[in-house]
Design a protein around this motif. Structure first.
Motif, PDB file in Angstrom:
ATOM      1  N   ASP A 157     -26.993  -4.757 -19.111  1.00  0.00           N
ATOM      2  CA  ASP A 157     -25.605  -4.675 -19.565  1.00  0.00           C
ATOM      3  C   ASP A 157     -24.659  -4.833 -18.381  1.00  0.00           C
ATOM      4  OD1 ASP A 157     -25.950  -3.605 -22.505  1.00  0.00           O
ATOM      5  OD2 ASP A 157     -27.252  -2.369 -21.253  1.00  0.00           O
ATOM      6  N   ALA A 158     -23.553  -5.522 -18.617  1.00  0.00           N
ATOM      7  CA  ALA A 158     -22.499  -5.660 -17.614  1.00  0.00           C
ATOM      8  C   ALA A 158     -21.153  -5.500 -18.308  1.00  0.00           C
ATOM      9  CB  ALA A 158     -22.571  -7.016 -16.925  1.00  0.00           C
ATOM     10  N   ASN A 159     -20.291  -4.647 -17.738  1.00  0.00           N
ATOM     11  CA  ASN A 159     -18.973  -4.393 -18.307  1.00  0.00           C
ATOM     12  C   ASN A 159     -17.912  -4.555 -17.223  1.00  0.00           C
ATOM     13  OD1 ASN A 159     -20.288  -3.547 -20.698  1.00  0.00           O
ATOM     14  ND2 ASN A 159     -20.452  -1.476 -19.906  1.00  0.00           N
ATOM     15  N   TYR A 160     -16.749  -5.049 -17.626  1.00  0.00           N
ATOM     16  CA  TYR A 160     -15.626  -5.146 -16.704  1.00  0.00           C
ATOM     17  C   TYR A 160     -14.381  -4.570 -17.352  1.00  0.00           C
ATOM     18  CZ  TYR A 160     -11.820  -6.924 -13.870  1.00  0.00           C
ATOM     19  OH  TYR A 160     -10.692  -7.017 -13.101  1.00  0.00           O
ATOM     20  N   SER A 161     -13.651  -3.751 -16.598  1.00  0.00           N
ATOM     21  CA  SER A 161     -12.352  -3.232 -17.025  1.00  0.00           C
ATOM     22  C   SER A 161     -11.333  -3.581 -15.950  1.00  0.00           C
ATOM     23  CB  SER A 161     -12.392  -1.710 -17.220  1.00  0.00           C
ATOM     24  OG  SER A 161     -13.185  -1.362 -18.335  1.00  0.00           O
ATOM     25  N   SER A 162     -10.200  -4.135 -16.353  1.00  0.00           N
ATOM     26  CA  SER A 162      -9.167  -4.500 -15.392  1.00  0.00           C
ATOM     27  C   SER A 162      -8.394  -3.259 -14.940  1.00  0.00           C
ATOM     28  CB  SER A 162      -8.214  -5.522 -16.012  1.00  0.00           C
ATOM     29  OG  SER A 162      -7.512  -4.953 -17.106  1.00  0.00           O
ATOM     30  N   LYS A 163      -7.440  -3.429 -14.069  1.00  0.00           N
ATOM     31  CA  LYS A 163      -6.711  -2.296 -13.505  1.00  0.00           C
ATOM     32  C   LYS A 163      -5.934  -1.542 -14.580  1.00  0.00           C
ATOM     33  CE  LYS A 163      -2.342  -4.516 -12.131  1.00  0.00           C
ATOM     34  NZ  LYS A 163      -1.447  -4.805 -10.984  1.00  0.00           N
ATOM     35  N   ARG A 164      -5.717  -0.270 -14.316  1.00  0.00           N
ATOM     36  CA  ARG A 164      -4.959   0.597 -15.220  1.00  0.00           C
ATOM     37  C   ARG A 164      -3.784   1.186 -14.456  1.00  0.00           C
ATOM     38  NH1 ARG A 164      -9.725   4.478 -16.082  1.00  0.00           N
ATOM     39  NH2 ARG A 164     -10.298   3.477 -14.116  1.00  0.00           N
ATOM     40  N   ALA A 175      -7.685   0.204  -9.432  1.00  0.00           N
ATOM     41  CA  ALA A 175      -8.251  -1.144  -9.488  1.00  0.00           C
ATOM     42  C   ALA A 175      -9.253  -1.285 -10.634  1.00  0.00           C
ATOM     43  CB  ALA A 175      -8.922  -1.474  -8.165  1.00  0.00           C
ATOM     44  N   GLY A 176      -9.439  -2.506 -11.074  1.00  0.00           N
ATOM     45  CA  GLY A 176     -10.478  -2.799 -12.051  1.00  0.00           C
ATOM     46  C   GLY A 176     -11.860  -2.720 -11.416  1.00  0.00           C
ATOM     47  N   TYR A 177     -12.896  -2.735 -12.245  1.00  0.00           N
ATOM     48  CA  TYR A 177     -14.247  -2.608 -11.701  1.00  0.00           C
ATOM     49  C   TYR A 177     -15.283  -3.196 -12.671  1.00  0.00           C
ATOM     50  CZ  TYR A 177     -14.644   1.352 -14.924  1.00  0.00           C
ATOM     51  OH  TYR A 177     -14.649   2.128 -16.062  1.00  0.00           O
ATOM     52  N   TRP A 178     -16.410  -3.576 -12.088  1.00  0.00           N
ATOM     53  CA  TRP A 178     -17.591  -4.000 -12.837  1.00  0.00           C
ATOM     54  C   TRP A 178     -18.578  -2.838 -12.902  1.00  0.00           C
ATOM     55  CZ3 TRP A 178     -18.710  -8.351 -15.551  1.00  0.00           C
ATOM     56  CH2 TRP A 178     -17.882  -9.457 -15.372  1.00  0.00           C
ATOM     57  N   MET A 179     -19.236  -2.695 -14.025  1.00  0.00           N
ATOM     58  CA  MET A 179     -20.265  -1.676 -14.175  1.00  0.00           C
ATOM     59  C   MET A 179     -21.494  -2.324 -14.819  1.00  0.00           C
ATOM     60  SD  MET A 179     -21.396   1.281 -13.688  1.00  0.00           S
ATOM     61  CE  MET A 179     -19.863   1.650 -12.835  1.00  0.00           C
ATOM     62  N   THR A 180     -22.655  -2.127 -14.219  1.00  0.00           N
ATOM     63  CA  THR A 180     -23.895  -2.713 -14.741  1.00  0.00           C
ATOM     64  C   THR A 180     -24.950  -1.630 -14.921  1.00  0.00           C
ATOM     65  OG1 THR A 180     -24.595  -3.217 -12.480  1.00  0.00           O
ATOM     66  CG2 THR A 180     -23.496  -4.970 -13.703  1.00  0.00           C
ATOM     67  N   SER A 181     -25.825  -1.874 -15.864  1.00  0.00           N
ATOM     68  CA  SER A 181     -26.944  -0.961 -16.110  1.00  0.00           C
ATOM     69  C   SER A 181     -28.093  -1.754 -16.704  1.00  0.00           C
ATOM     70  CB  SER A 181     -26.531   0.174 -17.057  1.00  0.00           C
ATOM     71  OG  SER A 181     -26.151  -0.351 -18.321  1.00  0.00           O
TER      72      SER A 181
END
Length: 245
Positions: A157-164, A175-181
């Motif tokens: 799985d890979a997820n990306y969320s932009s800045k908040r 900042a936004g970030y990528w998260m993988t599992s």
């Protein structure tokens, strides 16, 4: 229409403000939040491809949000009527099954939400009109790859969320970030008195990304940095053995 949120002392609720005078003032200004929502979508399904597209728009009136003032060590949170909020968005998803037991999924969403009014706090007018809504990423992307073979299953799985944005006037953000599992599972089936014996192993934050997971723990300021953020957890490993009797 949305009812007033519940909450405890200084937790951004109309019923948990710091003193009687503030509560009496809020009674004159806050109103139940309401909105009109427009939504249209399309879904396409075949054995090979499943896809969907969704467009939406919402107009909020009397939008109620938590506002924090005071010092960092003595924050005072209350609920405030920020007026109107306009929201436009699109969601799209696509799942492809190129071969038997293999599934590849992708989804993307874009949201443009802005405040429609300036706000006055303690005699000062803040230029809120046209600013982005706090703690709401504009762009998000999710991808998943899953393969199953008999009792075995593996996924990535890979997820990306932009800045908040952290402050109402958008002068602070994270900042936004990528998260993988990734993970794997095997179902052994039934062994004696054990039924559906299953072993799972998963790795969260596979690449050990440093990121901010939650903001606004002490509320959101009109402007500036309130230093109210929580760091996301590092790489973690989870193993599970489960069975039914």
């Amino acid at each position: 229409m949305r009812a007033y949120s519940y909450g405890g002392y200084q937790l951004g609720s109309a019923w948990g403000v710091s003193n009687q005078a503030t509560f009496d003032q809020l009674k004159k200004t806050i109103k139940p939040e309401s909105d009109w929502v427009y939504d249209v979508g399309y879904r396409y399904t075949t054995p090979l491809i499943v896809g969907s597209l969704n467009l939406y728009h919402a107009d909020f009136s009397n939008r109620l949000q938590s506002l924090t003032a005071g010092t960092i060590i003595q924050p005072v949170s209350t609920v405030v009527n920020v007026g109107g909020v306009s929201m436009y968005g699109v969601d799209a998803a696509l799942t492809v099954n190129p071969i038997r037991n293999l599934s590849i999924s992708n989804s993307v969403s874009y949201n443009h939400s802005t405040y429609g009014n300036d706000i006055v706090s303690q005699g000062t007018t803040y230029a809120l009109k046209g600013k982005k809504v706090i703690d709401y990423p504009q762009f998000m992307y999710k991808a998943n790859l899953t393969y199953r073979f008999h009792g075995a299953e593996a996924h990535f799985d890979a997820n990306y969320s932009s800045k908040r944005y952290f402050s109402y006037v958008n002068d602070m953000s994270v900042a936004g970030y990528w998260m993988t599992s990734m993970g794997a599972r095997y179902r052994f089936g039934n062994y004696g008195v054990l039924r559906n014996l299953t072993v799972d192993f998963n790795v969260y934050n596979l690449f050990n990304t440093s990121y901010i997971s939650q903001i606004g723990e002490n509320g959101f300021p009109l402007t500036g940095d309130f230093q109210s953020a929580l760091a996301g957890p590092p790489r973690q490993y989870f193993g599970t053995i489960s069975a039914e009797f």
